[in-house]
Design a protein around this motif. Structure first.
Motif, mmCIF file in Angstrom:
data_model
loop_
_atom_site.group_PDB
_atom_site.id
_atom_site.type_symbol
_atom_site.label_atom_id
_atom_site.label_comp_id
_atom_site.label_asym_id
_atom_site.label_seq_id
_atom_site.Cartn_x
_atom_site.Cartn_y
_atom_site.Cartn_z
ATOM 1 N N GLY A 272 0.842 -0.758 -0.057
ATOM 2 C CA GLY A 272 0.230 0.414 0.292
ATOM 3 C C GLY A 272 0.409 1.125 0.419
ATOM 4 O O GLY A 272 0.681 2.379 -0.901
ATOM 5 N N ILE A 273 1.631 1.270 0.699
ATOM 6 C CA ILE A 273 2.601 2.767 0.674
ATOM 7 C C ILE A 273 4.156 1.810 1.072
ATOM 8 O O ILE A 273 4.326 1.041 2.495
ATOM 9 C CB ILE A 273 2.342 3.382 2.610
ATOM 10 N N ILE A 274 4.734 2.157 0.403
ATOM 11 C CA ILE A 274 5.916 2.039 0.846
ATOM 12 C C ILE A 274 7.585 2.956 0.588
ATOM 13 O O ILE A 274 7.726 3.697 -0.133
ATOM 14 C CB ILE A 274 6.777 0.238 -0.277
ATOM 15 N N SER A 275 8.261 2.415 0.813
ATOM 16 C CA SER A 275 9.392 3.661 1.837
ATOM 17 C C SER A 275 10.602 2.846 0.884
ATOM 18 O O SER A 275 10.848 1.857 2.425
ATOM 19 C CB SER A 275 9.976 4.228 2.572
ATOM 20 N N ASP A 276 11.492 1.643 0.208
ATOM 21 C CA ASP A 276 12.977 1.571 -0.187
ATOM 22 C C ASP A 276 14.084 1.352 0.736
ATOM 23 O O ASP A 276 13.975 0.498 1.396
ATOM 24 C CB ASP A 276 13.651 0.885 -1.475
ATOM 25 N N HIS A 277 14.434 2.439 0.931
ATOM 26 C CA HIS A 277 15.622 3.368 0.939
ATOM 27 C C HIS A 277 15.770 4.866 1.937
ATOM 28 O O HIS A 277 15.409 5.778 0.539
ATOM 29 C CB HIS A 277 16.487 2.984 -0.550
ATOM 30 N N GLY A 278 14.960 5.234 2.535
ATOM 31 C CA GLY A 278 14.661 6.209 3.251
ATOM 32 C C GLY A 278 13.880 6.330 4.074
ATOM 33 O O GLY A 278 12.634 5.274 4.027
ATOM 34 N N ASN A 279 13.701 7.074 5.843
ATOM 35 C CA ASN A 279 12.976 7.007 5.969
ATOM 36 C C ASN A 279 11.507 7.000 6.270
ATOM 37 O O ASN A 279 11.416 7.729 5.046
ATOM 38 C CB ASN A 279 12.956 7.827 6.802
ATOM 39 N N LEU A 280 10.700 6.113 6.699
ATOM 40 C CA LEU A 280 8.857 6.769 6.242
ATOM 41 C C LEU A 280 8.367 7.618 7.594
ATOM 42 O O LEU A 280 8.394 6.623 8.389
ATOM 43 C CB LEU A 280 8.554 5.422 5.115
#
Length: 685
Positions: A272-280
């Motif tokens: 649904g909501i994704i951050s691969d490489h980095g803060n969320l």
């Protein structure tokens, strides 16, 4: 032409008019201001001036207000695949009307289009999509994006109150076809407002289908109140996500109660909501996230912060009671919220609903480190495989057998109304206090605890009184070296009701606290709590099991240990019936609840003058007394209440027993008259 043939012809004519290209195009109404309107201008626009403005007014539509204007761009060559293309800096594009683009992007090299089609393709741009507006496209090929910016710059969506809709083609056997709503390639995306009337609806047959996708940083600064729907129809393993940042992080303001994020796929890697490489970070979550697929599924997912040597953070300020996260997979690796190589930090509280379902590796909440404050909602994990790895709340190392370099101190706080359906597994500790589970207010937990060093009952708020947490710990055998074993069990407020199987190194009860045990068939021959060191205070409450017949001489082990200090202030429910009661005694390195005759101080199975004489030193005296000194009511005092409980088994009246303890001249005759009644009376089982 007859009436019938006219009626049948009109819909066909209407269809032709609505699906055929109309004469509409861009005209320069003033310097660097371009209007799209029904004129003989060109259908495509290539801007080169900085600060240009493009307006698509609300008068742009099809034959009816509900239909879009059809623009046929299927004859574009491989280097000319755009509707509006700007090589300038900071153009502004205002969309108020409805347009639908017909495009055809062929796959020509290694399964990918040589120049992916960008419906609006800019170095950097400001875009406003007004309420009622629609930008849509039908792609007969394999690669399409509605709004895209290439490397460099920032794509600003200042308002998204209308719709973005894409249906992209069929997948070839070699195609890695993409279907994106909004895409920034090595550039940032900033969305100011995503209104309740705004929506993004993307359907793609390729292996990469996304609603909003940035290869760099992605920010939604205001509210996200609208809907994002992503449907992947690929027959091969692929990727489907609604909001996705590949690098540099993702930040969302408030996901409101009206927001709906839906991802449907029959394949892998669905988020649904994704951050691969980095803060969320999400300030507040009140809407709904629903992700359906095969495997590798999460409602909210963060992989890492780009630095494997340090923990990043997936931070959610508040998850309200209207929030719902559904993650449903037909295979493995299904997570509600997952902070895979990082910390999950829920700052204020969780009152929503998480449901995760799959075959194995199914977790409601999962992370390398967990800091979860004030959980009052539902977190559930259900695995269809009976031998699956599954937990409602788990850290990444929870199923490992040895600690690793990523061991952290976790913190989970459950308060009143928390409904945890599945184990809580907090892995390995980092400090002596270790992983902490706080139970506030009242509630129940019916599964297993793993890897918890500190378990503590506290007051949920200043008005809470007499609350109870029920621990109905499961008997199933898994990782028995950690199962339901804690280092410290501190009861600072309220009651802990334990069914069985809890072991602790140190048990401490404060004055404003207590322990509750249900005694009967389920707890016979079980040690409920094992503690190496126990400090007693507060109240012990005994709850006889319904429909269980207690027999004289039977006993229940409440606490087992080698070092007991202090004592309870009161014991509730010591009386079973008019004959039997629970004698709570410290014997054999245990605290037992033994079933004895009310009045049997010396526990010989009889109530007689010997027992009455033993009352002499304690009756109406100051101090704290136990059963063997005459306290049968559990208040640690020996008074008239205890004499009344004793009377039935003694075969005497209360007055006769009291007269023996405090004789008066007239009472001596009564006592002598009653002496023949004091035969040795044994309780018949």
């Amino acid at each position: 032409m007859n009436r019938y043939s006219l009626l049948t012809t009109l819909p066909i004519l209407s269809c032709l008019l609505s699906t055929s290209p109309l004469f509409a195009g861009f005209t320069e109404s003033q310097t660097n201001v371009y209007e799209f309107q029904p004129t003989t201008g060109v259908d495509k626009l290539n801007l080169s001036n900085t600060g240009s403005v493009v307006n698509i007014p609300n008068s742009i539509q099809g034959n009816t207000p509900d239909q879009p204007l059809i623009i046929d761009l299927r004859n574009s060559n491989s280097t000319d695949r755009y509707w509006i293309n700007t090589n300038s800096t900071q153009p502004t594009i205002n969309l108020a009307g409805k347009v639908q683009l017909l495009i055809n992007n062929d796959v020509t090299y290694n399964g990918e289009g040589t120049n992916r089609f960008g419906v609006i393709k800019n170095k950097s741009a400001h875009i406003n999509i007004e309420q009622g507006a629609l930008l849509s496209a039908i792609n007969e090929g394999n690669d399409a994006t509605l709004i895209e910016t290439p490397s460099g710059g920032t794509l600003y969506i200042d308002k998204l109150a209308g719709g973005l809709k894409l249906n992209s083609g069929t997948e070839t056997s070699t195609g890695y076809a993409r279907a994106y709503g909004i895409h920034a390639n090595a550039a940032d995306i900033v969305i100011q407002n995503f209104d309740q009337t705004g929506y993004i609806d993307i359907t793609g047959a390729g292996r990469s289908v996304r609603g909003i996708y940035s290869n760099n940083k992605l920010d939604i600064l205001g509210d996200l109140a609208g809907k994002i729907t992503v449907n992947s129809t690929s027959s091969n393993a692929g990727y489907a996500s609604a909001i996705h940042s590949s690098n540099s992080g993702l930040a969302i303001g408030n996901i409101t109660e009206t927001a709906e994020i839906t991802v449907n796929s029959a394949n892998w890697y669905n988020y649904g909501i994704i951050s691969d490489h980095g803060n969320l970070s999400i300030n507040s979550l009140a809407g709904k996230i629903n992700v359906q697929g095969e495997r590798n599924i999460a409602g909210i997912y963060m992989n890492d912060n780009g630095d494997y040597d340090s923990l990043g953070q997936l931070k959610i300020g508040n998850i309200t009671d209207s929030a719902q996260i559904i993650a449903n997979g037909t295979e493995s690796n299904v997570h509600g919220i997952s902070a895979y190589y990082t910390e999950l930090f829920i700052e204020q509280g969780f009152a929503g609903n998480i449901q995760a379902t799959g075959t194995t590796n199914v977790y409601g909440i999962y992370g390398r480190k967990l800091t979860l404050n004030n959980i009052t909602g539902t977190i559930a994990a259900h695995a269809t495989d009976a031998n699956a790895k599954t937990a409602a709340i788990a850290t990444k190392d929870a199923f490992e057998t040895t600690a690793n370099a990523y061991a952290n101190d976790d913190f989970v706080q459950l308060n009143t109304n928390a409904n945890i359906l599945g184990d809580i597994r907090l892995g390995f500790n980092n400090t002596p206090q270790g992983d902490t589970l706080i139970l506030g207010g009242s509630g129940s937990f019916n599964h297993n605890l793993f890897g918890i060093e500190t378990l503590e009952l506290v007051q949920a708020d200043a008005t809470d009184t007499n609350h109870t947490w029920h621990l109905n710990l499961n008997d199933s055998f898994q990782h028995s070296t950690q199962r339901n074993i804690v280092n410290q069990l501190n009861i600072t407020h309220g009651n802990l009701h334990v069914s069985n199987n809890l072991t602790t190194n140190s048990l401490s009860l404060n004055n404003d606290s207590g322990l509750t045990f249900t005694l009967g068939e389920q707890t016979m021959n079980h040690i409920t709590i094992t503690a190496n060191s126990t400090t007693l205070n507060g109240t012990l409450t005994i709850l006889p099991e319904d429909d269980y017949t207690f027999t004289h001489g039977s006993f229940f082990k409440l606490l087992k240990g080698s070092n007991f200090t202090g004592s309870f202030d009161r014991i509730n429910n010591t009386v079973i019936d008019q004959s039997l009661g629970f004698a709570v005694l410290n014997k054999y390195d245990s605290i037992l609840a033994e079933v004895h005759l009310l009045g049997d101080l010396n526990l010989d199975g009889f109530v007689n003058l010997t027992d009455i004489n033993l009352l002499t030193d304690s009756y109406l005296q100051d101090g704290s007394f136990n059963w063997t000194q005459g306290d049968f009511s559990g208040d640690f005092q020996v008074n008239d209440t205890d004499l009344q409980l004793m009377a039935h088994n003694a075969g005497m009246t209360f007055e006769q027993i009291r007269a023996h303890l405090i004789p008066e001249p007239a009472s001596l005759l009564l006592l002598l008259a009653a002496t023949p009644l004091l035969t040795r009376r044994r309780h018949q089982n």
